[in-house]
Scaffold this active site. Structure first.
Site, mmCIF file in Angstrom:
data_model
loop_
_atom_site.group_PDB
_atom_site.id
_atom_site.type_symbol
_atom_site.label_atom_id
_atom_site.label_comp_id
_atom_site.label_asym_id
_atom_site.label_seq_id
_atom_site.Cartn_x
_atom_site.Cartn_y
_atom_site.Cartn_z
ATOM 1 N N LEU A 111 0.837 -1.206 0.000
ATOM 2 C CA LEU A 111 0.000 0.000 0.000
ATOM 3 C C LEU A 111 0.867 1.250 0.000
ATOM 4 O O LEU A 111 0.453 2.323 -0.438
ATOM 5 C CB LEU A 111 -0.899 0.009 1.237
ATOM 6 C CG LEU A 111 -2.002 -1.050 1.264
ATOM 7 C CD1 LEU A 111 -2.612 -1.143 2.652
ATOM 8 C CD2 LEU A 111 -3.072 -0.704 0.234
ATOM 9 N N GLY A 112 2.067 1.112 0.525
ATOM 10 C CA GLY A 112 2.972 2.266 0.553
ATOM 11 C C GLY A 112 4.218 1.921 1.342
ATOM 12 O O GLY A 112 4.295 0.852 1.950
ATOM 13 N N LYS B 215 10.785 5.306 4.876
ATOM 14 C CA LYS B 215 12.184 4.921 4.993
ATOM 15 C C LYS B 215 12.363 3.660 5.847
ATOM 16 O O LYS B 215 13.189 2.810 5.540
ATOM 17 C CB LYS B 215 12.982 6.070 5.622
ATOM 18 C CG LYS B 215 14.438 5.753 5.731
ATOM 19 C CD LYS B 215 15.310 6.925 5.415
ATOM 20 C CE LYS B 215 16.763 6.509 5.313
ATOM 21 N NZ LYS B 215 17.378 6.432 6.632
ATOM 22 N N PHE B 216 11.592 3.550 6.916
ATOM 23 C CA PHE B 216 11.773 2.412 7.818
ATOM 24 C C PHE B 216 10.538 1.524 7.890
ATOM 25 O O PHE B 216 10.471 0.633 8.721
ATOM 26 C CB PHE B 216 12.113 2.914 9.222
ATOM 27 C CG PHE B 216 13.323 3.796 9.264
ATOM 28 C CD1 PHE B 216 14.576 3.270 8.999
ATOM 29 C CD2 PHE B 216 13.204 5.144 9.535
ATOM 30 C CE1 PHE B 216 15.694 4.078 9.025
ATOM 31 C CE2 PHE B 216 14.315 5.963 9.572
ATOM 32 C CZ PHE B 216 15.570 5.425 9.306
ATOM 33 N N VAL C 290 7.186 -0.530 5.761
ATOM 34 C CA VAL C 290 6.465 -0.974 4.566
ATOM 35 C C VAL C 290 5.040 -1.241 5.017
ATOM 36 O O VAL C 290 4.824 -1.800 6.094
ATOM 37 C CB VAL C 290 7.059 -2.293 4.014
ATOM 38 C CG1 VAL C 290 6.314 -2.741 2.775
ATOM 39 C CG2 VAL C 290 8.529 -2.144 3.709
ATOM 40 N N VAL C 291 4.075 -0.831 4.203
ATOM 41 C CA VAL C 291 2.671 -1.038 4.572
ATOM 42 C C VAL C 291 2.029 -1.961 3.530
ATOM 43 O O VAL C 291 2.107 -1.702 2.326
ATOM 44 C CB VAL C 291 1.914 0.304 4.675
ATOM 45 C CG1 VAL C 291 0.463 0.077 5.085
ATOM 46 C CG2 VAL C 291 2.605 1.236 5.669
ATOM 47 N N LYS D 297 1.477 -2.245 8.984
ATOM 48 C CA LYS D 297 2.667 -1.394 8.852
ATOM 49 C C LYS D 297 3.825 -2.089 9.556
ATOM 50 O O LYS D 297 3.819 -2.234 10.781
ATOM 51 C CB LYS D 297 2.390 -0.007 9.453
ATOM 52 C CG LYS D 297 3.587 0.945 9.355
ATOM 53 C CD LYS D 297 3.234 2.373 9.800
ATOM 54 C CE LYS D 297 4.443 3.292 9.714
ATOM 55 N NZ LYS D 297 4.150 4.686 10.112
ATOM 56 N N ASP E 11 4.249 16.013 10.891
ATOM 57 C CA ASP E 11 4.555 15.534 9.538
ATOM 58 C C ASP E 11 3.289 15.509 8.682
ATOM 59 O O ASP E 11 3.031 14.536 7.965
ATOM 60 C CB ASP E 11 5.205 14.148 9.613
ATOM 61 C CG ASP E 11 6.033 13.826 8.363
ATOM 62 O OD1 ASP E 11 6.293 14.749 7.555
ATOM 63 O OD2 ASP E 11 6.407 12.656 8.189
HETATM 64 P P1 ADP Z 1 6.283 6.208 7.087
HETATM 65 O O1 ADP Z 1 6.476 6.542 8.523
HETATM 66 O O2 ADP Z 1 7.288 5.217 6.612
HETATM 67 O O3 ADP Z 1 6.123 7.396 6.188
HETATM 68 P P2 ADP Z 1 3.428 5.797 6.842
HETATM 69 O O4 ADP Z 1 2.636 5.461 8.053
HETATM 70 O O5 ADP Z 1 3.316 7.187 6.322
HETATM 71 O O6 ADP Z 1 4.933 5.386 7.084
HETATM 72 O O7 ADP Z 1 3.043 4.777 5.689
HETATM 73 C C1 ADP Z 1 3.694 4.833 4.428
HETATM 74 C C2 ADP Z 1 2.643 4.871 3.341
HETATM 75 O O8 ADP Z 1 1.861 3.658 3.413
HETATM 76 C C3 ADP Z 1 1.623 5.998 3.449
HETATM 77 O O9 ADP Z 1 2.106 7.189 2.847
HETATM 78 C C4 ADP Z 1 0.444 5.408 2.690
HETATM 79 O O10 ADP Z 1 0.636 5.484 1.290
HETATM 80 C C5 ADP Z 1 0.507 3.921 3.076
HETATM 81 N N1 ADP Z 1 -0.337 3.653 4.262
HETATM 82 C C6 ADP Z 1 0.008 3.880 5.548
HETATM 83 N N2 ADP Z 1 -0.992 3.547 6.385
HETATM 84 C C7 ADP Z 1 -1.991 3.093 5.612
HETATM 85 C C8 ADP Z 1 -3.332 2.616 5.886
HETATM 86 N N3 ADP Z 1 -3.787 2.532 7.129
HETATM 87 N N4 ADP Z 1 -4.117 2.255 4.842
HETATM 88 C C9 ADP Z 1 -3.642 2.359 3.568
HETATM 89 N N5 ADP Z 1 -2.404 2.789 3.250
HETATM 90 C C10 ADP Z 1 -1.584 3.156 4.246
HETATM 91 MG MG MG Z 2 4.577 8.777 6.038
#
Ligand code: ADP
Ligand code: MG
Length: 364
Positions: A36-37, A40-41, A43-44, A59, A155
């Site tokens: 999903l995304g 840096k540290f 993966v979702v 996550k 952020d």
């Molecule tokens: P990081 O701290 O690495 O930036 P994030 O929590 O922002 O981590 O998650 C990275 C990406 O994963 C997000 O920008 C989004 O695209 C995807 N993502 C995060 N949480 C969710 C969620 N609950 N549902 C769908 N996609 C998510």
């Molecule tokens: Mg983020």
């Protein structure tokens, strides 16, 4: 069994209540589909809970980063998610798993993805002003909740604001509390730094941060959502910093074609260099740009804690929040492209700024 409490450090929340599960995540969930995304540290990935068949977002956070143990930072992220449980616009935390190397947060899946996609989309898929009004209200209701509880997100940017569905356009879910801090436990912090284009001038100047720091980011965010352009983005990051510290913002007709003057007034109330002069989240919710349009019907709170009267002014933050000691924000990493207000294009993949440039210690 891991200890759920942490020493207090730099405004991080110290205690969590969620049970950390140590049985294998895969006993209870199947991973499905593609990622999903990622950051840096982390993966979702999308997953399905075997017992219920329900979809979630897992996550996966590495505990060791750059040779340092960052478990405390992850517990802080969990603690903020717990605190915000009752707010419908903050992503819900379902469960937590821990392995030798990772902590896995099982989150509500925001299937509509990042609002970033609509921010950079061409006309047909881009937000209308009416969409932005609705989404901005939801973001502000979520952020006002955090601020009332003395939490700063630090952020806020389109990659950390997700949608429950993209078509039809759903509701906001605020994610990524990796940099969030409690204002009331904040001690001397000089280690962290946020995302270039969304970062407030006080961060660049090593001045105290406060809830107003988030409000600056909301100003930038609203600008981007309405225009598809990034107000401070320069060709080089140094130019971006300069634009931020000089408060160079293009409010011209050309950039804001078809956008109401109330919307511009709203952004101007946030992109003020002096944090004390910026509108608070509660004040934003009463701005005519947002209050003049129909408010989104509030979804039912997830908890009986209906104490979270989002429109209540009673718990609103003081006019002049007492600024805590200095806080800088970590460099997050995101991908994608957005036009700058100056006709240039920028790739988000570059970390900002380098340690040597800003001479900061970096925590995880
Ligand atoms: P990081 O701290 O690495 O930036 P994030 O929590 O922002 O981590 O998650 C990275 C990406 O994963 C997000 O920008 C989004 O695209 C995807 N993502 C995060 N949480 C969710 C969620 N609950 N549902 C769908 N996609 C998510
Ligand atoms: Mg983020």
């Amino acid at each position: 069994m891991p200890d759920n409490t942490m020493m207090k450090k730099n405004g991080m929340v110290t205690k969590i209540h969620t049970r950390i599960r140590t049985e294998p995540f895969k006993n209870n969930y199947d991973l499905v589909g593609k990622e999903l995304g990622r950051g840096k540290f982390a993966v979702v990935k999308k997953c399905i809970e075997k017992a219920t068949g329900k979809e979630h977002a897992a996550k996966f956070l590495r505990k060791r980063r750059k040779g340092e143990d960052c478990r405390g930072d992850i517990l802080n992220e969990i603690a903020v998610l717990e605190l915000a449980k009752a707010n419908p616009y903050v992503v819900a935390l379902h469960e937590v798993y821990e392995t030798q190397s990772e902590i896995i947060l099982v989150l509500e899946c925001a299937a509509g993805g990042e609002i970033f996609n609509q921010c950079v989309a061409d006309n047909d898929d881009a937000f209308t002003e009416k969409d932005v009004v609705r989404l901005a209200r939801q973001i502000l209701v979520g952020v006002a909740f955090l601020h009332r509880n003395n939490v700063v997100h630090l952020d806020l940017k389109p990659q950390n604001l997700l949608l429950t569905s993209a078509q039809p356009l759903g509701d906001i879910r605020i994610v990524d509390f990796g940099l969030s801090r409690r204002m009331d436990t904040l001690t001397e912090v000089r280690e962290i730094l946020g995302t270039p284009e969304y970062v407030a001038p006080e961060i660049l100047n090593y001045e105290p941060i406060s809830t107003a720091t988030d409000m600056w980011s909301i100003g930038v965010l609203t600008y981007v959502m309405l225009t598809g352009e990034s107000p401070f983005l320069g060709e080089q990051k140094q130019e971006t910093f300069l634009n931020i510290s000089q408060g160079n913002v293009d409010y011209s007709q050309e950039v804001f074609e078809g956008v109401s003057s109330l919307a511009i007034d709203f952004i101007q109330s946030l992109l003020r260099k002096n944090p004390r002069k910026r509108s608070t989240a509660e004040e934003c919710l009463s701005h005519p740009w947002l209050s003049g349009h129909a408010a989104p019907p509030p979804p039912p709170p997830r908890l009986p804690l209906a104490s979270l009267d989002e429109t209540s002014q009673s718990e609103s933050e003081p006019e002049s929040p007492v600024p805590p000691p200095e806080l800088l924000v970590l460099p997050p990493f995101s991908m994608g492209e957005l036009k700058s207000g100056r006709g240039t294009t920028f790739t988000f993949s570059e970390p900002f700024p380098s340690r040597s440039e800003i001479q900061q210690e970096v925590i995880c």
